[in-house]
Scaffold this active site. Structure first.
Site, PDB file in Angstrom:
ATOM      1  N   SER A 278       0.834  -1.200   0.000  1.00 16.14           N
ATOM      2  CA  SER A 278       0.000   0.000   0.000  1.00 16.14           C
ATOM      3  C   SER A 278       0.875   1.259   0.000  1.00 16.14           C
ATOM      4  O   SER A 278       1.575   1.511  -0.983  1.00 16.14           O
ATOM      5  CB  SER A 278      -0.972  -0.043   1.188  1.00 16.14           C
ATOM      6  OG  SER A 278      -2.000   0.900   1.034  1.00 16.14           O
TER       7      SER A 278
ATOM      8  N   HIS B 201      -4.644  -1.645  -4.063  1.00 16.27           N
ATOM      9  CA  HIS B 201      -6.014  -2.036  -3.668  1.00 16.27           C
ATOM     10  C   HIS B 201      -6.988  -1.792  -4.821  1.00 16.27           C
ATOM     11  O   HIS B 201      -8.100  -1.284  -4.629  1.00 16.27           O
ATOM     12  CB  HIS B 201      -6.455  -1.249  -2.423  1.00 16.27           C
ATOM     13  CG  HIS B 201      -5.481  -1.302  -1.298  1.00 16.27           C
ATOM     14  ND1 HIS B 201      -5.005  -2.481  -0.783  1.00 16.27           N
ATOM     15  CD2 HIS B 201      -4.861  -0.302  -0.595  1.00 16.27           C
ATOM     16  CE1 HIS B 201      -4.150  -2.212   0.204  1.00 16.27           C
ATOM     17  NE2 HIS B 201      -4.037  -0.911   0.320  1.00 16.27           N
TER      18      HIS B 201
END
Length: 243
Positions: free
Chosen positions: A134, A170
Site C-alpha cells: 500500500s 487495492h
C-alpha cells in the site's frame, strides 16, 4: 549475501492472520526474502512502519511473525527519533526492507526530514530488496492515488521515484481507485501506472517490471497508459503467477 541486482517488490498484500499469532508473513513477503538470495543463516528483515506512525503494538505483531518465519526482524522507528545517525549503514545490514501501509503522504514527509530516501536508494543499489504494501508500495514510484488526506482519494506525485511510473494499490477492493488512476493518467498527472489488486505484487529488476505475482487465487495486476490520440487511459491486464 544480497540480491544479484537492484530489486523492488511493490504489493497490495503480504500479511495474513496467524494460527497462534495475530499475523504471519504471507507469500509476498516470503518471495521478497527469496529474491534477496540469502541462505545459510536467518534472513534479516527491516520493517518500516512510518506510514502508520511507528505503532509499537503493530511492531510486536511483526516481530512475532518473524519468529514464526524463523527470521531476524528489526524495526526502523523514526518516532520519536531514528535508532542511529548512520541510517545508510543501518538499513544496509538487512536483506529485505518491508514498508508497511498507512499514510504515504506522511511517510514521505517524515522520510524527507531524515533523508531516509538516500539511505534506501543506496541499499537498493547494493542488493537489499526493497518491498512493501500500500503506502509501502506507492513510495517507490513517482506517485499514486492515496486516502492520506481524507476519504476522497487524491493523487500524490512526490514519491521517491526509484521506479519511473505511477502506482495504484487495492485496485479491486476500493471502488474509487481505478477511476482515480485512469483520470490521473489520462490528464498526464501520472505517467504510465502499474496497479495491483489485493494480494498481488510487482517485481522489478532495476526499473524494469519483470513479473506480476499473487499470494491469492484471484486478483490481478495492470498497466494503465495514456492513449495520445484520444487522450484517454487504456488499461492492460498482466500475466500473473500464483505463488
Amino acid at each position: 549475501m544480497a540480491a544479484d541486482q537492484p530489486t523492488i517488490v511493490a504489493t497490495s498484500g503480504g500479511f495474513r492472520a496467524g494460527h497462534r499469532t495475530n499475523l504471519e508473513f504471507h507469500r509476498l513477503v516470503h518471495h521478497a526474502v527469496d529474491l534477496s538470495g540469502v541462505h545459510g543463516r536467518k534472513p534479516r528483515l527491516c520493517y518500516i512502519g512510518t506510514a502508520a506512525g511507528d505503532q509499537r503494538w503493530f511492531n510486536a505483531n511483526i516481530s512475532e511473525a518473524g519468529q514464526v518465519a524463523g527470521w531476524e526482524v528489526s524495526h526502523l522507528n523514526l518516532f520519536t527519533m531514528p535508532p542511529t545517525t548512520d541510517l545508510t549503514g543501518w538499513v544496509g545490514e538487512h536483506d529485505v526492507v518491508w514498508v508497511g501501509g498507512g499514510s504515504v503522504a506522511n511517510l514521505l514527509a517524515v522520510w524527507q526530514v531524515h533523508d531516509l530516501g538516500s539511505a534506501l536508494r543506496t541499499a537498493w543499489q547494493d542488493g537489499v530488496v526493497l518491498a512493501g504494501v500500500s503506502a509501502g508500495s506507492i513510495c517507490w514510484y513517482q506517485g499514486g492515488a492515496t486516502d492520506s488526506f481524507g476519504p476522497e482519494l487524491r493523487v500524490i506525485t512526490n514519491g521517491l521515484g526509484f521506479l519511473p511510473y505511477g502506482n495504484g494499490v487495492h485496485y479491486d477492493t476500493e471502488q474509487a481507485r481505478r477511476p482515480t488512476i485512469h483520470a490521473a493518467v489520462a490528464s498526464g498527472v501520472l505517467p504510465v501506472t502499474h496497479c495491483t489488486d489485493d494480494g498481488a505484487g510487482l517485481v522489478y529488476h532495476g526499473t524494469e517490471l519483470v513479473e506480476a505475482v499473487s499470494e491469492r487465487a484471484t486478483g490481478g495486476a495492470y498497466v494503465v497508459r495514456r492513449d495520445e490520440s484520444s487522450g484517454t487511459a487504456q488499461e492492460e491486464s498482466l500475466d500473473i503467477r500464483r505463488l
